[in-house]
Design an enzyme around this catalytic site. Structure first.
Site, PDB file in Angstrom:
ATOM      1  N   HIS A  18     -39.240-126.495-112.691  1.00 48.15           N
ATOM      2  CA  HIS A  18     -38.660-126.450-111.345  1.00 48.15           C
ATOM      3  C   HIS A  18     -39.466-127.287-110.347  1.00 48.15           C
ATOM      4  O   HIS A  18     -38.899-127.888-109.439  1.00 48.15           O
ATOM      5  CB  HIS A  18     -38.537-124.990-110.876  1.00 48.15           C
ATOM      6  CG  HIS A  18     -37.519-124.216-111.655  1.00 48.15           C
ATOM      7  ND1 HIS A  18     -37.545-122.842-111.787  1.00 48.15           N
ATOM      8  CD2 HIS A  18     -36.426-124.622-112.375  1.00 48.15           C
ATOM      9  CE1 HIS A  18     -36.519-122.443-112.522  1.00 48.15           C
ATOM     10  NE2 HIS A  18     -35.835-123.501-112.901  1.00 48.15           N
ATOM     11  N   HIS A  41     -26.670-126.186-117.992  1.00 47.08           N
ATOM     12  CA  HIS A  41     -27.014-124.884-118.571  1.00 47.08           C
ATOM     13  C   HIS A  41     -27.695-124.086-117.464  1.00 47.08           C
ATOM     14  O   HIS A  41     -28.925-124.002-117.406  1.00 47.08           O
ATOM     15  CB  HIS A  41     -27.934-125.039-119.780  1.00 47.08           C
ATOM     16  CG  HIS A  41     -27.305-125.771-120.923  1.00 47.08           C
ATOM     17  ND1 HIS A  41     -27.061-127.121-120.898  1.00 47.08           N
ATOM     18  CD2 HIS A  41     -26.853-125.335-122.138  1.00 47.08           C
ATOM     19  CE1 HIS A  41     -26.490-127.483-122.044  1.00 47.08           C
ATOM     20  NE2 HIS A  41     -26.359-126.408-122.807  1.00 47.08           N
ATOM     21  N   SER A 100     -32.491-122.627-111.546  1.00 43.93           N
ATOM     22  CA  SER A 100     -32.311-124.032-111.148  1.00 43.93           C
ATOM     23  C   SER A 100     -31.121-124.277-110.210  1.00 43.93           C
ATOM     24  O   SER A 100     -31.254-125.077-109.273  1.00 43.93           O
ATOM     25  CB  SER A 100     -32.218-124.922-112.389  1.00 43.93           C
ATOM     26  OG  SER A 100     -31.264-124.437-113.298  1.00 43.93           O
ATOM     27  N   GLU A 118     -22.199-122.622-116.859  1.00 44.84           N
ATOM     28  CA  GLU A 118     -22.871-121.603-117.668  1.00 44.84           C
ATOM     29  C   GLU A 118     -21.836-121.014-118.610  1.00 44.84           C
ATOM     30  O   GLU A 118     -20.724-120.698-118.196  1.00 44.84           O
ATOM     31  CB  GLU A 118     -23.483-120.522-116.747  1.00 44.84           C
ATOM     32  CG  GLU A 118     -23.944-119.258-117.429  1.00 44.84           C
ATOM     33  CD  GLU A 118     -25.019-119.480-118.512  1.00 44.84           C
ATOM     34  OE1 GLU A 118     -25.979-120.222-118.279  1.00 44.84           O
ATOM     35  OE2 GLU A 118     -24.862-118.892-119.601  1.00 44.84           O
ATOM     36  N   ASP A 143     -18.658-124.705-121.272  1.00 43.94           N
ATOM     37  CA  ASP A 143     -19.674-125.296-122.147  1.00 43.94           C
ATOM     38  C   ASP A 143     -20.286-126.509-121.421  1.00 43.94           C
ATOM     39  O   ASP A 143     -19.565-127.441-121.041  1.00 43.94           O
ATOM     40  CB  ASP A 143     -18.982-125.724-123.442  1.00 43.94           C
ATOM     41  CG  ASP A 143     -19.961-126.259-124.474  1.00 43.94           C
ATOM     42  OD1 ASP A 143     -21.033-126.766-124.068  1.00 43.94           O
ATOM     43  OD2 ASP A 143     -19.656-126.173-125.670  1.00 43.94           O
ATOM     44  N   GLY A 144     -21.583-126.480-121.232  1.00 46.72           N
ATOM     45  CA  GLY A 144     -22.258-127.547-120.503  1.00 46.72           C
ATOM     46  C   GLY A 144     -22.103-128.909-121.169  1.00 46.72           C
ATOM     47  O   GLY A 144     -22.071-129.943-120.499  1.00 46.72           O
ATOM     48  N   ASP A 164     -30.642-128.107-119.682  1.00 48.29           N
ATOM     49  CA  ASP A 164     -31.670-127.096-119.969  1.00 48.29           C
ATOM     50  C   ASP A 164     -31.146-126.081-120.984  1.00 48.29           C
ATOM     51  O   ASP A 164     -30.982-124.894-120.674  1.00 48.29           O
ATOM     52  CB  ASP A 164     -32.040-126.417-118.630  1.00 48.29           C
ATOM     53  CG  ASP A 164     -33.203-125.462-118.769  1.00 48.29           C
ATOM     54  OD1 ASP A 164     -33.876-125.466-119.813  1.00 48.29           O
ATOM     55  OD2 ASP A 164     -33.435-124.692-117.820  1.00 48.29           O
TER      56      ASP A 164
HETATM   57  N1  SAM Z   1     -31.478-123.891-116.056  1.00 46.43           N
HETATM   58  C1  SAM Z   1     -31.803-122.484-115.837  1.00 46.43           C
HETATM   59  C2  SAM Z   1     -32.981-122.408-114.863  1.00 46.43           C
HETATM   60  O1  SAM Z   1     -33.847-123.301-114.888  1.00 46.43           O
HETATM   61  O2  SAM Z   1     -33.008-121.480-114.066  1.00 46.43           O
HETATM   62  C3  SAM Z   1     -32.160-121.778-117.113  1.00 46.43           C
HETATM   63  C4  SAM Z   1     -31.159-121.974-118.209  1.00 46.43           C
HETATM   64  S1  SAM Z   1     -31.502-121.134-119.699  1.00 46.43           S
HETATM   65  C5  SAM Z   1     -32.869-121.963-120.355  1.00 46.43           C
HETATM   66  C6  SAM Z   1     -30.200-121.718-120.711  1.00 46.43           C
HETATM   67  C7  SAM Z   1     -28.825-121.162-120.316  1.00 46.43           C
HETATM   68  O3  SAM Z   1     -27.828-121.883-121.037  1.00 46.43           O
HETATM   69  C8  SAM Z   1     -28.613-119.702-120.659  1.00 46.43           C
HETATM   70  O4  SAM Z   1     -28.219-119.013-119.498  1.00 46.43           O
HETATM   71  C9  SAM Z   1     -27.459-119.709-121.684  1.00 46.43           C
HETATM   72  O5  SAM Z   1     -26.587-118.615-121.542  1.00 46.43           O
HETATM   73  C10 SAM Z   1     -26.768-120.995-121.332  1.00 46.43           C
HETATM   74  N2  SAM Z   1     -25.989-121.648-122.399  1.00 46.43           N
HETATM   75  C11 SAM Z   1     -26.158-121.609-123.733  1.00 46.43           C
HETATM   76  N3  SAM Z   1     -25.300-122.459-124.340  1.00 46.43           N
HETATM   77  C12 SAM Z   1     -24.595-123.056-123.342  1.00 46.43           C
HETATM   78  C13 SAM Z   1     -23.576-124.047-123.321  1.00 46.43           C
HETATM   79  N4  SAM Z   1     -23.114-124.607-124.444  1.00 46.43           N
HETATM   80  N5  SAM Z   1     -23.088-124.433-122.128  1.00 46.43           N
HETATM   81  C14 SAM Z   1     -23.544-123.881-120.966  1.00 46.43           C
HETATM   82  N6  SAM Z   1     -24.492-122.935-120.930  1.00 46.43           N
HETATM   83  C15 SAM Z   1     -25.009-122.530-122.100  1.00 46.43           C
END
Ligand code: SAM
Length: 280
Positions: A18, A41, A100, A118, A143-144, A164
């Site tokens: 961050h 993500h 984030s 997300e 899906d990201g 992420d």
């Molecule tokens: N970026 C966030 C932060 O810095 O505060 C933390 C994110 S965390 C490491 C990863 C996130 O990705 C989780 O909340 C998970 O549920 C989500 N996730 C997993 N697969 C995903 C996908 N294909 N598309 C979007 N989100 C996804």
């Protein structure tokens, strides 16, 4: 999808990620032209460090809690990050930590926008609620990787994509490089920041090698370790790869690491470094 960021929010990896992410957004703020932040993500956007999940791991104690209690917190290089954390705490409570998307939101100006994606339905629901009625933010349950394929480039043609993923899949590294190369082909001018865990040296080296071989120019990797590698597999460090970093980034990342090392390091001999993986 087993990964839940609530167990890890505010840990040393979040702090490093961050802090660097804020500097990258700070750089975009230097021009009046609007920018877009895309967070593929995003997580739920806001975490309660007093909740059961966070208390069970206690990771924030060795992360944001240490930083806030240290003189480094006053350093101008962390000014945007500090402002974002303090704004979230003023609004939601002193035991909270912004994810984030909320950090990015605090750093948007009137003309800037955020798209946050997300996939986990519970976290996507919380994210949607957090930004309900906010015309600057689109919080989408999607899906990201699909979003990266469909929504790049953004209409502003200026901005940053934070990638992420949870690194739950064995082919996560290959997926990242493939998706990054595709997004870069469509939007070569975008800034892309990709977080990755530093656990085993071989995995980490392979990620760097794949990026070097990807053909994407202008890539810098910032690797922060808080302890040396050990025989057992655990998170010893945190990395951020940046495609199209601002010209100040490498020097600033090095200075930020020098600030954070004495605060976050667990044992001596932990190496940090900024590596150019591909020239401009
Ligand atoms: N970026 C966030 C932060 O810095 O505060 C933390 C994110 S965390 C490491 C990863 C996130 O990705 C989780 O909340 C998970 O549920 C989500 N996730 C997993 N697969 C995903 C996908 N294909 N598309 C979007 N989100 C996804």
């Amino acid at each position: 999808m087993n990964y839940r960021h609530a167990f890890h929010a505010g840990n040393f990896a979040d702090v490093v990620k961050h802090a660097l992410f804020c500097r990258l957004i700070g750089y975009l703020q230097r021009k009046e032209k609007p920018f877009r932040v895309m967070d593929t993500h995003a997580g739920r956007g806001l975490y309660d460090l007093d909740a059961d999940e966070a208390r069970r791991t206690g990771e924030a104690v060795e992360g944001i809690d240490r930083l806030v209690a240290s003189p480094a917190w006053d350093d101008p290089l962390l000014a945007e990050y500090r402002a974002a954390v303090e704004a979230a705490r003023a609004r939601f409570g002193t035991d909270t930590y912004p994810g984030s998307p909320l950090i990015a939101r605090q750093l948007l100006r009137r003309q800037d926008r955020l798209s946050a994606y997300e996939l986990h339905p519970v976290d996507a629901g919380a994210l949607g609620e957090l930004f309900a009625g906010d015309s600057h933010v689109k919080a989408i349950e999607l899906d990201g990787w699909l979003a990266l394929g469909a929504h790049v480039p953004p209409k502003e043609k200026r901005g940053i994509v934070l990638i992420d993923p949870p690194f739950e899949r064995t082919d996560e590294i290959e997926t990242i490089v493939e998706q990054l190369a595709r997004a870069h082909a469509r939007w070569p001018g975008g800034v892309y920041a990709v977080w990755y865990p530093i656990k085993r040296p071989a995995q980490h080296r392979r990620f760097h090698d794949l990026l070097r071989e990807s053909g994407i120019p202008n890539i810098v990797a910032a690797d922060f370790r808080r302890e040396p590698h050990t025989a057992e597999e655990r998170l010893v460090g945190t990395g951020l790869v940046v495609v199209n970093p601002p010209y100040t980034f490498a020097a600033e990342a090095e200075a930020i690491f020098a600030l954070l090392q004495p605060v976050l390091t667990l044992s001596p001999g932990a190496e940090c470094g900024i590596h150019v993986l591909a020239e401009e």
